[in-house]
Design a protein around this motif. Structure first.
Motif, PDB file in Angstrom:
ATOM      1  N   GLY A   1      -8.732   1.079  -0.918  1.00  0.00           N
ATOM      2  CA  GLY A   1      -9.130   2.347  -0.347  1.00  0.00           C
ATOM      3  C   GLY A   1      -8.346   3.504  -0.918  1.00  0.00           C
ATOM      4  N   GLU A   2      -9.051   4.531  -1.361  1.00  0.00           N
ATOM      5  CA  GLU A   2      -8.391   5.712  -1.911  1.00  0.00           C
ATOM      6  C   GLU A   2      -7.724   6.492  -0.799  1.00  0.00           C
ATOM      7  OE1 GLU A   2     -10.976   8.324  -4.084  1.00  0.00           O
ATOM      8  OE2 GLU A   2      -9.608  10.033  -3.824  1.00  0.00           O
ATOM      9  N   LEU A   3      -6.535   7.024  -1.100  1.00  0.00           N
ATOM     10  CA  LEU A   3      -5.825   7.889  -0.159  1.00  0.00           C
ATOM     11  C   LEU A   3      -6.300   9.318  -0.314  1.00  0.00           C
ATOM     12  CD1 LEU A   3      -2.011   7.056  -0.025  1.00  0.00           C
ATOM     13  CD2 LEU A   3      -3.644   7.031   1.844  1.00  0.00           C
TER      14      LEU A   3
ATOM     15  N   SER B   1      -4.884   9.761   4.578  1.00  0.00           N
ATOM     16  CA  SER B   1      -5.624   8.732   5.298  1.00  0.00           C
ATOM     17  C   SER B   1      -6.527   7.969   4.348  1.00  0.00           C
ATOM     18  CB  SER B   1      -6.448   9.351   6.432  1.00  0.00           C
ATOM     19  OG  SER B   1      -7.579  10.050   5.946  1.00  0.00           O
ATOM     20  N   ARG B   2      -6.881   6.772   4.750  1.00  0.00           N
ATOM     21  CA  ARG B   2      -7.812   5.953   3.990  1.00  0.00           C
ATOM     22  C   ARG B   2      -8.451   4.938   4.915  1.00  0.00           C
ATOM     23  NH1 ARG B   2      -5.748   0.865   2.795  1.00  0.00           N
ATOM     24  NH2 ARG B   2      -3.498   0.633   3.134  1.00  0.00           N
ATOM     25  N   GLN B   3      -9.527   4.353   4.420  1.00  0.00           N
ATOM     26  CA  GLN B   3     -10.139   3.241   5.109  1.00  0.00           C
ATOM     27  C   GLN B   3      -9.289   2.021   4.827  1.00  0.00           C
ATOM     28  OE1 GLN B   3     -11.697   1.833   7.642  1.00  0.00           O
ATOM     29  NE2 GLN B   3     -13.414   3.194   7.209  1.00  0.00           N
TER      30      GLN B   3
ATOM     31  N   HIS C   1     -11.589   6.915   8.729  1.00  0.00           N
ATOM     32  CA  HIS C   1     -10.362   6.324   8.182  1.00  0.00           C
ATOM     33  C   HIS C   1      -9.455   5.828   9.302  1.00  0.00           C
ATOM     34  CE1 HIS C   1     -10.519   8.615   4.066  1.00  0.00           C
ATOM     35  NE2 HIS C   1     -11.585   7.873   4.308  1.00  0.00           N
TER      36      HIS C   1
ATOM     37  N   SER D   1      -7.022  12.474  10.683  1.00  0.00           N
ATOM     38  CA  SER D   1      -7.460  11.729   9.511  1.00  0.00           C
ATOM     39  C   SER D   1      -8.917  12.028   9.192  1.00  0.00           C
ATOM     40  CB  SER D   1      -7.270  10.227   9.729  1.00  0.00           C
ATOM     41  OG  SER D   1      -8.000   9.806  10.854  1.00  0.00           O
TER      42      SER D   1
ATOM     43  N   GLN E   1       0.791  -1.233   0.000  1.00  0.00           N
ATOM     44  CA  GLN E   1       0.000   0.000   0.000  1.00  0.00           C
ATOM     45  C   GLN E   1       0.820   1.278   0.000  1.00  0.00           C
ATOM     46  OE1 GLN E   1      -3.209  -0.404  -0.632  1.00  0.00           O
ATOM     47  NE2 GLN E   1      -2.681  -2.567  -0.602  1.00  0.00           N
TER      48      GLN E   1
END
Lengths: 112, 113
Positions: free
Chosen positions: B100-102, B93-95, B29, B25, A98
């Motif tokens: 998950g998109e940042l 942050s992302r989920q 997220h 965040s 990631q």
């Protein structure tokens, strides 16, 4: 290791003309690729992403990109530039855990 | 929903000092990443936190450290500042999850004199 190379540090276009920002990638397997835009003194905004679905990806603000495995390319295009498109654009590949690996950026200049 | 917010927006330090940068965040997220963007360069990954644990680190020395709190906000600490640490520090942050998109904050610009 996965990486991306942005072929142009600066691209200048006139308002209303097409935009082409070039990116080549290096990856040992099918990559997840992104284009981000950064306006002056602003954070990064996601324009579009490719995650092994359709090879032609449509993004926000009229931008699109085509994934070409045979050419290891992921070029960003827009049919008609607008003054508000002037910004720094980053081609990005996501690695296995990631982490995002960014290219060095292409500054798009749009003249009236 | 509120986005990613960072503080301070700008700060100036001298060589050898220590600095703490903060990030809140986006709501919901649980994963936070930090990136360093030197002038004229693309951002470089520093590290990532998921549920208060570091779960990924880039090529940065140990004097770069971080924390994530139970509310998923985060801190980046840099000790023994060097001139080359001058940069824009971006929090994202992302989920949790592979797709998950940042979402990025606007950054903290650090100048080391």
């Amino acid at each position: 290791a996965q990486s991306v190379t942005q072929l142009d540090s600066h691209v200048s276009v006139s308002e209303g003309t097409p935009v082409l920002l070039r990116c080549n990638y290096s990856s040992s397997y099918s990559p997840s690729l992104f284009w981000y835009v950064q306006h002056p003194n602003k954070g990064l905004q996601l324009l579009l992403k490719y995650t092994s679905a359709a090879t032609l990806v449509k993004g926000i603000n009229g931008f699109e990109a085509e994934f070409k495995k045979s050419e290891t390319s992921f070029h960003l295009t827009k049919p008609s530039a607008h003054m508000s498109d002037a910004a720094e654009y980053f081609c990005v590949v996501r690695t296995g855990f990631q982490k995002l690996v960014f290219g060095t950026g292409t500054r798009l200049l749009v003249s009236p | 929903e509120t986005g990613v917010t960072q503080s301070p927006t700008h700060l100036i330090k001298t060589r050898g000092q220590q600095v703490t940068l903060r990030c809140s965040s986006q709501s919901g997220h649980n994963t936070v990443s930090w990136y360093q963007q030197a002038l004229g360069q693309g951002p470089q990954f520093i590290f990532q936190y998921y549920r208060e644990e570091e779960n990924g680190r880039g090529n940065f020395p140990p004097r770069f450290s971080g924390l994530q709190f139970p509310n998923y906000s985060s801190e980046l600490n840099v000790n023994a500042l060097e001139l080359d640490d001058s940069a824009l520090y971006l929090c994202a942050s992302r989920q949790g999850g592979d797709t998950g998109e940042l979402f990025f904050g606007e950054g903290s610009r650090l100048t080391v004199l």
